[in-house]
Design a protein around this motif. Structure first.
Motif, short mmCIF file in Angstrom:
data_model
loop_
_atom_site.label_atom_id
_atom_site.label_comp_id
_atom_site.label_asym_id
_atom_site.label_seq_id
_atom_site.Cartn_x
_atom_site.Cartn_y
_atom_site.Cartn_z
N PHE B 87 47.42 77.56 59.68
CA PHE B 87 47.43 76.32 60.48
C PHE B 87 47.90 75.62 59.92
O PHE B 87 48.54 74.83 60.57
N ARG B 88 48.66 75.94 58.68
CA ARG B 88 49.35 74.49 57.97
C ARG B 88 50.71 75.21 58.88
O ARG B 88 51.63 73.77 59.18
N ASN B 89 51.27 76.08 59.57
CA ASN B 89 52.51 76.16 60.60
C ASN B 89 51.90 75.56 61.55
O ASN B 89 52.79 74.33 61.99
N TYR B 90 50.81 75.29 62.19
CA TYR B 90 50.51 74.38 63.36
C TYR B 90 50.32 72.77 63.04
O TYR B 90 51.44 72.49 63.73
N LEU B 91 50.79 72.75 61.49
CA LEU B 91 50.35 71.17 61.67
C LEU B 91 51.40 71.17 60.92
O LEU B 91 51.77 69.59 61.37
N PHE B 92 52.25 71.52 60.44
CA PHE B 92 53.76 71.52 60.36
C PHE B 92 55.36 71.05 62.19
O PHE B 92 55.35 70.68 62.38
N THR B 93 53.80 71.98 62.87
CA THR B 93 54.21 71.91 64.21
C THR B 93 54.54 70.89 65.13
O THR B 93 55.10 69.87 65.00
N THR B 94 53.13 70.43 64.86
CA THR B 94 52.70 68.81 64.70
C THR B 94 53.61 67.97 64.56
O THR B 94 53.65 66.61 65.43
N ALA B 95 53.96 68.10 62.88
CA ALA B 95 54.64 66.79 62.16
C ALA B 95 55.78 67.17 63.25
O ALA B 95 56.20 65.76 63.14
N ARG B 96 56.55 67.78 63.54
CA ARG B 96 57.99 67.91 63.73
C ARG B 96 57.70 66.82 65.69
O ARG B 96 58.54 66.29 65.32
N ASN B 97 56.69 67.86 65.63
CA ASN B 97 57.12 66.97 67.27
C ASN B 97 56.46 65.47 67.40
O ASN B 97 57.50 65.02 68.25
N TYR B 98 55.67 65.23 66.14
CA TYR B 98 55.21 63.46 65.88
C TYR B 98 57.02 63.26 65.96
O TYR B 98 56.81 61.93 66.21
N VAL B 99 57.17 63.97 64.61
CA VAL B 99 58.78 62.90 64.30
C VAL B 99 59.81 62.65 65.15
O VAL B 99 60.12 62.30 65.44
N THR B 100 59.32 63.96 65.82
CA THR B 100 60.68 64.24 67.02
C THR B 100 60.51 63.55 68.34
O THR B 100 61.32 62.72 68.56
N ASP B 101 59.22 62.80 68.35
CA ASP B 101 58.91 61.43 69.58
C ASP B 101 58.79 60.50 68.46
O ASP B 101 60.02 59.36 69.46
N GLU B 102 58.98 60.46 67.72
CA GLU B 102 59.93 58.78 66.67
C GLU B 102 60.67 58.94 66.89
O GLU B 102 61.70 57.48 66.48
N TYR B 103 61.23 60.14 66.41
CA TYR B 103 63.15 60.25 66.70
C TYR B 103 64.14 59.50 67.63
O TYR B 103 64.78 58.69 67.89
N ARG B 104 62.90 59.66 69.17
CA ARG B 104 63.24 59.34 70.53
C ARG B 104 63.64 57.79 70.86
O ARG B 104 63.77 57.37 71.24
N ARG B 105 62.19 57.09 69.61
CA ARG B 105 62.23 56.08 69.84
C ARG B 105 63.51 55.23 68.71
O ARG B 105 63.48 53.72 69.06
N ARG B 106 63.01 55.46 67.68
CA ARG B 106 64.17 54.86 66.52
C ARG B 106 65.42 56.16 66.13
O ARG B 106 64.93 57.08 65.82
N SER B 107 66.27 55.49 65.22
CA SER B 107 67.50 56.32 65.46
C SER B 107 68.30 56.22 64.10
O SER B 107 68.58 56.77 63.05
N ARG B 108 67.76 54.73 63.51
CA ARG B 108 68.13 55.12 61.91
C ARG B 108 67.39 56.01 60.57
O ARG B 108 67.99 55.66 59.51
N LEU B 109 66.70 56.27 60.95
CA LEU B 109 66.24 57.56 59.83
C LEU B 109 66.96 58.80 60.15
O LEU B 109 66.38 59.63 59.22
N PHE B 110 67.63 58.53 61.52
CA PHE B 110 68.05 59.75 61.73
C PHE B 110 69.97 60.38 61.45
O PHE B 110 70.19 58.81 61.72
N GLU B 111 70.44 61.65 60.87
CA GLU B 111 72.29 61.01 60.96
C GLU B 111 72.72 62.30 61.02
O GLU B 111 71.74 63.65 60.76
#
Lengths: 310, 250
Positions: B87-111
């Protein structure tokens, strides 16, 4: 969207909510409001972070350890999360304890006052400065569901002596025995242990002595449905009324029955709940006695579900 | 970390959305998720590799953890978890998807990152967790911050040293060891009310101490209690009329 969320909150209100968030937690709606404000207000955000840093240093000895959540952080988030996403009809506790609308859970608190002096009939208004002193403790209960799982529950009342003081302060659990000169008041807890199913919205209190009923609160007319409006999911909320024991009380044991319900009850429902509530022959909770006044013995237990209003 | 795979009752409870099961899952995986979302990781999105620095403030971190759990607790997500994968992998994948969604909206947290940085970024123990930014590890100490931290630690130590013998075990178990109220009460043979009340009192005392030492401007510890008692005094007349009507059910 955040700007729109931030509008309804003033800085003062936001700081109050931050204080509440770290003291007892906020509900999901308040959290949304607060979050919206914090994302757009650097000063309130700083205030929030400062609170969190202090919690971190208190729990972990390191203010910067934000990647390791404190137990309180975990619990706050759990309350918000499960209060928001849990489906309303799926828990085991729900199936067992809320079988139909209108059922009432009766939790009875019995306290015996053994050293009351002679009855006095006068009543004195409360002073402008008063202090609370615990008289009764621990009516916390655990609802045991079939199948072995338990749901933590804090549903019940506690009794306080209303004292006089130059300032309001929380006192310890020790002090002299109650006398008929004392005024008592109550706090209630209505946290069933399951944020999705905290449904208690009304509380009815009944005072009984050996020779019969002494009072009920609120009082009832013939066909009225009444109850003290309470918030569900609360822990230790103080009621705003007090009883002077010299009025309508005699020396001896006083039992206070507290009925928590999902709706206001009428007189018949309260009478039926009283009839169905039995005082079991149990010894006082010895472990609790060390916390109590020597002259007061506490019994606390849950009678489970009784039929409510027709 | 394979509790959901091993415990079929928990898995079934989780799938059907029972509160006790959601609570157990949350408790099990909240801490690792906090760690992941704070440390950051590498994302590949639209042919670009970017390094997510991680959330560096508590509010954003809390918010992200809540959002990720909200996603995995939706009925659709619960039912789509097969119970075979950790489940940890499943949860972390969801977290990555969430951050990816955020990435599409915001850019200052990424380099943007190159391949070498990417290699260095992999964590040893978890294929999805990545090491902290090397730059962060070489931060020079800030004397002012260190002095403040020392001062804070001193105040906290004074506070802890001043705890009574009754309060100290409760403090240790709840605040330091992070035990639940239930577990703490059981271990100490005290009521849960007692634990909660002590905890509330200690927290209030601590915040008062911090305020006296110049922290938390805007903290108002007694407003609620005072407010309650103002209402109490005002309500004494209501109490009078209430008592006058006593015995009405006889």
């Amino acid at each position: 969207m955040r700007a729109a969320n931030a509008l309804p909150l003033s800085h003062r209100h936001a700081k109050k909510l931050v204080n509440k968030h770290f003291r007892t937690g906020v509900d999901p709606k308040q959290w949304q409001l607060l979050k919206g404000h914090l994302h757009t207000c650097p000063s309130c955000h700083t205030f929030y972070e400062q609170h969190q840093r202090l919690e971190n240093i208190l729990c972990h000895g390191d203010a910067t350890a934000i990647d390791i959540p404190t137990v309180f952080q975990i619990e706050r988030l759990e309350n918000r999360l499960l209060g928001r996403v849990a489906p309303p009809t799926s828990s085991r506790a729900d199936k067992l304890w809320f079988p139909a609308l209108g059922l009432v859970s009766a939790l009875m608190v019995l306290f015996l006052v053994t050293r009351l002096p002679q009855l006095e009939s006068d009543r004195t208004p409360l002073a402008a400065t008063v202090a609370l002193s615990y008289v009764n403790i621990d009516v916390g209960d655990v609802f045991q569901a079939r199948g072995g799982r338990t749901t933590k529950s804090l549903v019940g009342i506690r009794v306080f002596r209303v004292g006089h003081s130059d300032r309001v302060e929380e006192t310890q659990d020790t002090g002299p025995a109650l006398t008929l000169n004392d005024i008592i008041t109550f706090s209630y807890s209505s946290d069933t242990g399951d944020p999705a199913h905290n449904r208690y919205t009304h509380l009815t209190l009944v005072g009984k002595q050996a020779d019969g009923l002494r009072w009920y609160y609120p009082s009832y007319g013939a066909d009225e449905r009444q109850g003290i409006g309470i918030k569900s999911g609360m822990v230790d909320e103080v009621l705003n009324d007090g009883f002077r024991l010299s009025v309508h009380h005699s020396p001896g044991a006083l039992r206070v029955y507290a009925f928590f319900s999902e709706e206001a009850l009428n007189k018949d429902a309260v009478a039926e709940a009283l009839r169905n509530t039995r005082v079991p022959a149990v010894a006082p909770d010895i472990s609790a006695l060390s916390d109590l006044f020597e002259a007061v013995e506490i019994y606390s237990f849950s009678t489970g579900i009784v039929k409510g209003a027709p | 970390m394979t509790r959901l795979v091993q415990d079929s009752e928990l898995r079934e409870g989780f799938k059907s959305g029972e509160t006790w099961a959601l609570s157990a899952v949350y408790r099990e995986y909240a801490s690792p998720l906090y760690g992941l979302l704070h440390r950051g990781f590498v994302l590949h999105s639209a042919g670009t590799s970017v390094r997510f620095r991680g959330y560096q403030d508590s509010l954003s971190l809390d918010d992200a953890v809540q959002e990720v759990f909200s996603r995995v607790f939706t009925e659709r997500a619960r039912l789509s978890y097969d119970g075979l994968r950790p489940f940890r992998n499943y949860l972390f994948t969801t977290a990555r998807n969430y951050v990816t969604d955020e990435y599409r909206r915001r850019s200052r947290l990424f380099e943007p990152i190159n391949e070498k940085t990417l290699e260095n970024a992999f964590a040893e123990h978890d294929a999805m967790a990545f090491r902290q930014d090397p730059e962060q590890n070489t931060h020079r100490p800030d004397p002012a911050r260190e002095a403040e931290h020392r001062e804070l630690l001193n105040i906290v130590e004074c506070f802890v040293t001043g705890l009574s013998s009754e309060d100290k075990p409760i403090f240790d178990m709840r605040f330091r060891e992070g035990l639940s109220v239930e577990a703490c009460a059981k271990k100490l043979g005290l009521s849960e009310y007692r634990i909660k009340r002590t905890e509330k009192r200690l927290r209030k005392r601590f915040l008062d101490t911090m305020q006296r030492n110049g922290y938390l401007e805007g903290y108002s510890p007694n407003s609620k209690v005072l407010g309650a008692w103002v209402v109490l005094v005002a309500a004494s007349s209501i109490c009078h009329s209430m008592l006058s009507g006593a015995g009405g059910m006889r």
